[in-house]
Design a protein around this motif. Structure first.
Motif, PDB file in Angstrom:
ATOM      1  N   THR A 117      -5.566  -0.400   6.516  1.00 51.53           N
ATOM      2  CA  THR A 117      -5.492  -0.886   7.896  1.00 51.53           C
ATOM      3  C   THR A 117      -4.361  -1.896   8.078  1.00 51.53           C
ATOM      4  O   THR A 117      -3.802  -2.010   9.162  1.00 51.53           O
ATOM      5  CB  THR A 117      -6.831  -1.490   8.353  1.00 51.53           C
ATOM      6  N   LEU A 118      -4.009  -2.636   7.020  1.00 55.36           N
ATOM      7  CA  LEU A 118      -2.850  -3.527   7.094  1.00 55.36           C
ATOM      8  C   LEU A 118      -1.573  -2.724   7.320  1.00 55.36           C
ATOM      9  O   LEU A 118      -0.654  -3.173   8.008  1.00 55.36           O
ATOM     10  CB  LEU A 118      -2.720  -4.343   5.806  1.00 55.36           C
ATOM     11  N   ALA A 119      -1.530  -1.531   6.728  1.00 56.30           N
ATOM     12  CA  ALA A 119      -0.355  -0.670   6.874  1.00 56.30           C
ATOM     13  C   ALA A 119      -0.400   0.158   8.153  1.00 56.30           C
ATOM     14  O   ALA A 119       0.560   0.863   8.466  1.00 56.30           O
ATOM     15  CB  ALA A 119      -0.243   0.264   5.668  1.00 56.30           C
ATOM     16  N   GLY A 120      -1.510   0.064   8.873  1.00 52.25           N
ATOM     17  CA  GLY A 120      -1.628   0.823  10.118  1.00 52.25           C
ATOM     18  C   GLY A 120      -1.932   2.287   9.909  1.00 52.25           C
ATOM     19  O   GLY A 120      -1.632   3.114  10.769  1.00 52.25           O
ATOM     20  N   LEU A 121      -2.530   2.627   8.773  1.00 52.52           N
ATOM     21  CA  LEU A 121      -2.790   4.025   8.430  1.00 52.52           C
ATOM     22  C   LEU A 121      -4.264   4.248   8.124  1.00 52.52           C
ATOM     23  O   LEU A 121      -5.042   3.309   7.985  1.00 52.52           O
ATOM     24  CB  LEU A 121      -1.946   4.431   7.216  1.00 52.52           C
TER      25      LEU A 121
END
Length: 259
Positions: A138-142
């Motif tokens: 989720t930090l990577a937006g995936l």
């Protein structure tokens, strides 16, 4: 004693009797996965499964790191279509859960993202005492990768899996052992002198009962894993076409490069 050794660009493959050791070997990028790694690892696991001289495979990382996960810049800058990237990733993940022989993972340092997820697809997991698992999706937006959306809740329970997959919490080796995610911890100086000789002894085990028992254990699991793999890859392709997700991913890459 190593009988033969094969150096592929991002893998070191060694045969010690009936045991094949595959080492993630891209130390310049802390053993990060790129598209070439996807293809090399999938091909190596598939070839090992077909090779009657190989009774078991041990997967580990070079140096003091297992793998920091995907080399996002390399993957997105490869010129490959998202669909091609997705096929390569799905095939690599599939080579783990379709492997019919004994597959042991020795996590010798940080295991991040898809590296952590695929490590937990192995039959047996050993971890170095200072190693950890981390899935900063989720930090990577995936979305999740490596069937983690299915295996993590199954292995560690819904709440702990949510903490890792949604809140990006790091899991220490000690916690992994307590939860049954890892079956044994070892000190860094014990690998070659203690753990590895014990692993080599397992090479005497017959592959026939191992294959039968794995098939019995996994009979109902393979369909779940296949659906999770397909769903995760399809979602990844969709998210990489989103401007918002790409912006988040770029910020994550910048932040990660400064660590």
């Amino acid at each position: 004693m190593v009988e033969n050794e094969l150096r592929i660009p991002h893998l070191l493959v060694e045969n010690i009797g009936p045991v094949r050791r595959i080492t993630l070997n891209n130390s310049r990028k802390r053993n990060a996965f790129n598209l070439q790694t996807y293809r090399e690892l999938a091909a190596c696991l598939s070839a090992s499964d077909r090779d009657d001289s190989v009774r078991m495979v041990v997967l580990t990382g070079a140096g003091s790191c297992y793998s920091v996960g995907n080399d996002i810049e390399d993957i997105l800058g490869s010129g490959q279509t998202l669909q091609s990237m997705g096929r390569d990733q799905a095939a690599m993940v599939r080579s783990f859960y379709r492997f019919s022989k004994l597959l042991i993972c020795v996590i010798n340092g940080p295991a991040v993202g898809i590296a952590a997820a695929t490590a937990l697809l192995c039959d047996v997991v050993y971890m170095e005492e200072s190693a950890y698992l981390e899935t900063p999706f989720t930090l990577a937006g995936l979305g999740s990768e490596g069937c983690a959306s299915y295996t993590f809740p199954k292995l560690m329970g819904h709440t702990k899996a949510s903490e890792m997959l949604l809140l990006n919490r790091r899991m220490s080796a000690q916690e992994a052992l307590q939860l049954g995610v890892a079956c044994r911890l070892y000190a860094a100086d014990e690998f070659e002198v203690k753990l590895w000789p014990e692993i080599l002894q397992l090479g005497a085990l017959s592959t026939i009962p191992i294959k039968i028992i794995k098939e019995q254990m996994n009979r109902s699991e393979l369909d779940h894993l296949e659906r999770a793999n397909t769903r995760e890859v399809d979602t990844l392709i969709q998210m990489l076409q989103s401007k918002e997700c790409l912006e988040t991913l770029k910020k994550f890459v910048v932040t990660k490069s400064k660590m």
